[in-house]
Design a protein around this motif. Structure first.
Motif, PDB file in Angstrom:
ATOM      1  N   ALA A 300      -2.931  -2.531  35.430  1.00 38.41           N
ATOM      2  CA  ALA A 300      -1.956  -3.253  34.594  1.00 38.41           C
ATOM      3  C   ALA A 300      -2.364  -3.352  33.129  1.00 38.41           C
ATOM      4  CB  ALA A 300      -1.716  -4.657  35.159  1.00 38.41           C
ATOM      5  N   PHE A 301      -3.545  -2.849  32.808  1.00 38.77           N
ATOM      6  CA  PHE A 301      -3.972  -2.893  31.408  1.00 38.77           C
ATOM      7  C   PHE A 301      -4.859  -1.701  31.111  1.00 38.77           C
ATOM      8  CE2 PHE A 301      -7.911  -4.295  33.214  1.00 38.77           C
ATOM      9  CZ  PHE A 301      -8.894  -4.065  32.256  1.00 38.77           C
ATOM     10  N   ARG A 302      -5.080  -1.483  29.827  1.00 40.01           N
ATOM     11  CA  ARG A 302      -6.016  -0.451  29.385  1.00 40.01           C
ATOM     12  C   ARG A 302      -6.706  -0.950  28.121  1.00 40.01           C
ATOM     13  NH1 ARG A 302      -5.596   5.584  27.211  1.00 40.01           N
ATOM     14  NH2 ARG A 302      -7.403   6.461  28.289  1.00 40.01           N
ATOM     15  N   GLY A 303      -7.970  -0.569  27.958  1.00 34.93           N
ATOM     16  CA  GLY A 303      -8.709  -0.927  26.753  1.00 34.93           C
ATOM     17  C   GLY A 303      -9.089   0.328  26.001  1.00 34.93           C
ATOM     18  N   ILE A 304      -8.646   0.433  24.756  1.00 36.36           N
ATOM     19  CA  ILE A 304      -8.901   1.632  23.951  1.00 36.36           C
ATOM     20  C   ILE A 304      -9.595   1.232  22.656  1.00 36.36           C
ATOM     21  CG2 ILE A 304      -6.946   2.883  24.930  1.00 36.36           C
ATOM     22  CD1 ILE A 304      -5.348   2.179  22.427  1.00 36.36           C
ATOM     23  N   PRO A 305     -10.278   2.172  21.995  1.00 38.51           N
ATOM     24  CA  PRO A 305     -10.868   1.847  20.691  1.00 38.51           C
ATOM     25  C   PRO A 305      -9.794   1.425  19.695  1.00 38.51           C
ATOM     26  CG  PRO A 305     -11.790   3.896  21.554  1.00 38.51           C
ATOM     27  CD  PRO A 305     -10.637   3.527  22.441  1.00 38.51           C
ATOM     28  N   GLN A 306     -10.225   0.805  18.605  1.00 38.17           N
ATOM     29  CA  GLN A 306      -9.281   0.355  17.586  1.00 38.17           C
ATOM     30  C   GLN A 306      -8.360   1.499  17.159  1.00 38.17           C
ATOM     31  OE1 GLN A 306      -8.850  -2.680  17.384  1.00 38.17           O
ATOM     32  NE2 GLN A 306     -10.082  -3.657  15.815  1.00 38.17           N
ATOM     33  N   PRO A 307      -7.123   1.183  16.761  1.00 36.97           N
ATOM     34  CA  PRO A 307      -6.167   2.236  16.386  1.00 36.97           C
ATOM     35  C   PRO A 307      -6.665   3.123  15.248  1.00 36.97           C
ATOM     36  CG  PRO A 307      -5.038   0.139  16.672  1.00 36.97           C
ATOM     37  CD  PRO A 307      -6.512  -0.153  16.721  1.00 36.97           C
ATOM     38  N   GLU A 308      -6.109   4.319  15.192  1.00 37.71           N
ATOM     39  CA  GLU A 308      -6.413   5.264  14.126  1.00 37.71           C
ATOM     40  C   GLU A 308      -5.401   5.133  12.990  1.00 37.71           C
ATOM     41  OE1 GLU A 308      -6.059   9.040  16.034  1.00 37.71           O
ATOM     42  OE2 GLU A 308      -8.071   8.967  16.914  1.00 37.71           O
ATOM     43  N   LEU A 309      -5.765   5.677  11.846  1.00 37.69           N
ATOM     44  CA  LEU A 309      -4.813   5.834  10.758  1.00 37.69           C
ATOM     45  C   LEU A 309      -3.913   7.025  11.065  1.00 37.69           C
ATOM     46  CD1 LEU A 309      -7.236   5.193   7.771  1.00 37.69           C
ATOM     47  CD2 LEU A 309      -5.374   3.694   8.509  1.00 37.69           C
ATOM     48  N   ALA A 310      -2.869   7.193  10.286  1.00 37.22           N
ATOM     49  CA  ALA A 310      -1.904   8.260  10.550  1.00 37.22           C
ATOM     50  C   ALA A 310      -2.540   9.645  10.491  1.00 37.22           C
ATOM     51  CB  ALA A 310      -0.748   8.169   9.551  1.00 37.22           C
ATOM     52  N   ASP A 311      -3.614   9.799   9.695  1.00 41.43           N
ATOM     53  CA  ASP A 311      -4.268  11.105   9.579  1.00 41.43           C
ATOM     54  C   ASP A 311      -5.327  11.344  10.646  1.00 41.43           C
ATOM     55  OD1 ASP A 311      -6.341   9.461   8.804  1.00 41.43           O
ATOM     56  OD2 ASP A 311      -6.560  10.295   6.793  1.00 41.43           O
ATOM     57  N   GLY A 312      -5.437  10.427  11.608  1.00 42.32           N
ATOM     58  CA  GLY A 312      -6.388  10.583  12.701  1.00 42.32           C
ATOM     59  C   GLY A 312      -7.739   9.957  12.453  1.00 42.32           C
ATOM     60  N   THR A 313      -7.927   9.348  11.281  1.00 41.34           N
ATOM     61  CA  THR A 313      -9.196   8.691  10.963  1.00 41.34           C
ATOM     62  C   THR A 313      -9.297   7.357  11.694  1.00 41.34           C
ATOM     63  OG1 THR A 313      -9.218   9.684   8.761  1.00 41.34           O
ATOM     64  CG2 THR A 313     -10.654   7.776   9.112  1.00 41.34           C
ATOM     65  N   ARG A 314     -10.441   7.089  12.292  1.00 40.70           N
ATOM     66  CA  ARG A 314     -10.678   5.781  12.892  1.00 40.70           C
ATOM     67  C   ARG A 314     -11.880   5.145  12.213  1.00 40.70           C
ATOM     68  NH1 ARG A 314     -10.938   6.769  18.176  1.00 40.70           N
ATOM     69  NH2 ARG A 314      -8.915   5.882  18.726  1.00 40.70           N
ATOM     70  N   VAL A 315     -11.677   3.946  11.667  1.00 38.69           N
ATOM     71  CA  VAL A 315     -12.743   3.186  11.020  1.00 38.69           C
ATOM     72  C   VAL A 315     -12.888   1.862  11.748  1.00 38.69           C
ATOM     73  CG1 VAL A 315     -13.555   2.111   8.884  1.00 38.69           C
ATOM     74  CG2 VAL A 315     -12.271   4.245   8.781  1.00 38.69           C
ATOM     75  N   MET A 316     -14.122   1.517  12.087  1.00 36.22           N
ATOM     76  CA  MET A 316     -14.401   0.262  12.780  1.00 36.22           C
ATOM     77  C   MET A 316     -15.599  -0.404  12.120  1.00 36.22           C
ATOM     78  SD  MET A 316     -14.081   1.750  16.682  1.00 36.22           S
ATOM     79  CE  MET A 316     -14.621   0.238  17.439  1.00 36.22           C
ATOM     80  N   VAL A 317     -15.665  -1.722  12.209  1.00 36.89           N
ATOM     81  CA  VAL A 317     -16.858  -2.413  11.724  1.00 36.89           C
ATOM     82  C   VAL A 317     -17.873  -2.478  12.852  1.00 36.89           C
ATOM     83  CG1 VAL A 317     -15.544  -3.793  10.060  1.00 36.89           C
ATOM     84  CG2 VAL A 317     -16.044  -4.746  12.321  1.00 36.89           C
ATOM     85  N   SER A 318     -19.147  -2.536  12.472  1.00 37.06           N
ATOM     86  CA  SER A 318     -20.212  -2.586  13.465  1.00 37.06           C
ATOM     87  C   SER A 318     -20.193  -3.914  14.202  1.00 37.06           C
ATOM     88  CB  SER A 318     -21.573  -2.395  12.796  1.00 37.06           C
ATOM     89  OG  SER A 318     -21.806  -3.401  11.827  1.00 37.06           O
ATOM     90  N   ASN A 319     -20.431  -3.854  15.488  1.00 35.07           N
ATOM     91  CA  ASN A 319     -20.597  -5.060  16.281  1.00 35.07           C
ATOM     92  C   ASN A 319     -22.089  -5.294  16.491  1.00 35.07           C
ATOM     93  OD1 ASN A 319     -18.077  -6.427  18.015  1.00 35.07           O
ATOM     94  ND2 ASN A 319     -17.611  -4.487  17.008  1.00 35.07           N
ATOM     95  N   PRO A 320     -22.537  -6.534  16.461  1.00 39.93           N
ATOM     96  CA  PRO A 320     -23.970  -6.786  16.603  1.00 39.93           C
ATOM     97  C   PRO A 320     -24.487  -6.434  17.993  1.00 39.93           C
ATOM     98  CG  PRO A 320     -22.738  -8.850  16.646  1.00 39.93           C
ATOM     99  CD  PRO A 320     -21.766  -7.780  16.251  1.00 39.93           C
ATOM    100  N   VAL A 321     -25.612  -5.754  18.014  1.00 37.54           N
ATOM    101  CA  VAL A 321     -26.301  -5.464  19.272  1.00 37.54           C
ATOM    102  C   VAL A 321     -26.935  -6.748  19.787  1.00 37.54           C
ATOM    103  CG1 VAL A 321     -28.278  -4.237  20.266  1.00 37.54           C
ATOM    104  CG2 VAL A 321     -26.734  -3.047  18.698  1.00 37.54           C
ATOM    105  N   SER A 322     -26.798  -7.023  21.063  1.00 36.10           N
ATOM    106  CA  SER A 322     -27.430  -8.206  21.639  1.00 36.10           C
ATOM    107  C   SER A 322     -28.867  -7.875  22.007  1.00 36.10           C
ATOM    108  CB  SER A 322     -26.672  -8.702  22.867  1.00 36.10           C
ATOM    109  OG  SER A 322     -26.744  -7.744  23.907  1.00 36.10           O
ATOM    110  N   GLY A 323     -29.724  -8.893  22.016  1.00 30.87           N
ATOM    111  CA  GLY A 323     -31.129  -8.647  22.317  1.00 30.87           C
ATOM    112  C   GLY A 323     -31.857  -9.899  22.756  1.00 30.87           C
ATOM    113  N   LEU A 324     -33.115  -9.720  23.113  1.00 30.33           N
ATOM    114  CA  LEU A 324     -33.976 -10.830  23.520  1.00 30.33           C
ATOM    115  C   LEU A 324     -35.172 -10.894  22.582  1.00 30.33           C
ATOM    116  CD1 LEU A 324     -34.034 -10.442  27.412  1.00 30.33           C
ATOM    117  CD2 LEU A 324     -32.656 -12.014  26.046  1.00 30.33           C
ATOM    118  N   GLY A 325     -35.387 -12.083  22.023  1.00 29.44           N
ATOM    119  CA  GLY A 325     -36.501 -12.283  21.114  1.00 29.44           C
ATOM    120  C   GLY A 325     -37.589 -13.143  21.731  1.00 29.44           C
TER     121      GLY A 325
END
Length: 447
Positions: A300-325
């Motif tokens: 009933a659903f689908r998860g896709i990367p953020q939409p592209e621009l009309a010319d096919g370019t996809r730009v996304m901001v970095s998401n923080p990597v999780s970790g253990l300190g």
């Protein structure tokens, strides 16, 4: 509106002083204060683990802790779950007044601020001498190194995520709409799938805690700008006219194609609305994938990367990597490191990442069969590491980043949604503070 940095600094100093006085008055012995050297300890006994995403990840962490204690019956791990919205302030309070854990969830978004307060142990030598040597994803290692603003690793990467556009395939099919693969298709679908009389909306916009990261992803995704800083590295592009226009269009969805309650909604409320069928599209990261599967199944659903621009370019901001300190003040670093090493191992990292729907940091875990079966996670991994997607690296290394991108900005963004502040004024104020923070950081590096 975003507070001027000098006002925030004065407020922070006052808060720290008040916390220190309060803690002293309560009789705390100051153990666990940042800068304390701690010790390797006996390697057995009790250690305290802070999960910075408590509630959401509590069940899987308790399962991993139980696995660890079976193998290490002489070590007792005390789990403390902390809401993600409160994690930074929880660390800051304990750094000043005492009571830090032995092991803490410290992702890229928080590592610089905690490291700057001398609270974390460098981990390169421990990784090099452990079973983790050569088994952690190099890109994630570089992410946490860069985020710390130093040439050392202060948190062991556990998993990565990225922005995802979830959409209800059943609602799209009923409306005769194709997958929203471009931004133009996204906006058309948001309008067409909104029926306010039936309390149905094409989109849910994040106006509550965590809103800025989502807004930045939408801005850069639409503007096509590929760097957070200009060529000089001193001025942010966040208030570039193309980003201003993108934010105006994005914020314009509020109350037209989104519920009015979105002004204060965090991701848990948004996910609930999406899964109930009253919302057709939702932006979140991979972390909510399993919630949707549990509620909707996989059809009933689908998860896709953020939409592209009309010319096919996809730009996304970095998401923080999780970790253990590993906290420097720990009096049982040997036992704490055993837990970190176990949690980042093939079996544990695979179990954690599969449960959370995230991209594992352990390279062996990333080859496990479940990743091929989790389409959204697989697509996210391809978007992050294929080289085709342009990633705007957010300045997690700035000690002020977490505050600037959350507490100082979220109320201002709400004013943009309400039409009380223009997108241009909001972004200009944010840019001024970011440029000053960048200048201060560069000066510290030069010194």
């Amino acid at each position: 509106m975003i507070k001027p940095r000098n006002s925030r600094l004065a407020a922070a100093i006052s808060l720290v002083s008040a916390l220190a006085l309060t803690t002293t008055a309560c009789g705390d012995d100051g153990s666990g204060i940042a800068g304390a050297k701690g010790s390797e300890g006996p390697g057995t006994g009790k250690i305290v683990f802070w999960d910075e995403n408590g509630g959401v990840r509590t069940a899987i962490w308790k399962e991993i802790i139980a696995d660890f204690e079976k193998v290490n019956p002489d070590i007792d791990v005390q789990y403390v779950g902390i809401a993600s919205t409160e994690a930074q302030s929880k660390y800051d309070t304990a750094i000043q007044g005492g009571g830090l854990p032995d092991v803490g969830g410290v992702g890229a978004a928080m590592v610089a601020g905690i490291t700057a307060q001398d609270a974390l142990e460098p981990l390169d030598d421990r990784v090099e001498a452990s079973s983790l040597k050569g088994r952690l994803n190099e890109a994630m290692i570089e992410n946490v190194r860069s985020a710390a603003g130093r040439d050392e690793m202060y948190t062991v990467p556990i998993s990565a995520t990225n922005g995802v556009l979830y959409y209800r395939t059943d609602l799209f099919e009923k409306a005769g709409l194709d997958e929203p693969g471009t931004w133009d298709e996204f906006y058309r679908a948001a309008a067409k799938l909104t029926d306010k009389k039936k309390n149905r909306f094409g989109y849910t916009i994040r106006g509550g805690p965590g809103s800025i990261a989502q807004a930045l992803d939408a801005m850069y995704g639409q503007s096509g700008i590929e760097s957070f800083w200009d060529e000089s590295g001193t001025s942010t592009t966040v208030n570039d006219p193309r980003n201003v226009a993108a934010l105006e269009k994005y914020a314009g969805l509020y109350r037209k194609a989104t519920p009015e309650a979105d002004l204060n909604n965090d991701f848990t409320k948004m996910v609930a609305q999406f899964d109930s069928g009253s919302i057709a599209m939702l932006n979140h990261n991979l972390g909510s994938y399993q919630d949707h599967v549990s509620s909707l199944g996989v059809d009933a659903f689908r998860g896709i990367p953020q939409p592209e621009l009309a010319d096919g370019t996809r730009v996304m901001v970095s998401n923080p990597v999780s970790g253990l300190g590993l906290l420097k003040s720990s009096e049982n670093k040997a036992a704490a490191w055993k837990f970190i090493e176990f949690a980042a191992s093939h079996a544990s990292n695979s179990k954690f990442s599969e449960s959370a729907g995230l991209i594992p940091a352990n390279k062996e875990a990333a080859e496990d069969p479940w990743l091929d079966e989790a389409e959204t996670t697989k697509l996210g991994a391809e978007a992050l590491f294929s080289g085709d997607t342009k990633i705007v690296q957010l300045p997690y290394y700035l000690p002020d980043w977490n505050t600037l991108s959350k507490a100082d900005s979220e109320s201002g963004f709400q004013k943009v949604l309400l039409g009380k502040t223009s997108a241009e004024d909001f972004l200009d104020a944010l840019a001024e503070n970011l440029d000053e923070a960048q200048a201060e950081w560069k000066e510290q590096q030069a010194g």
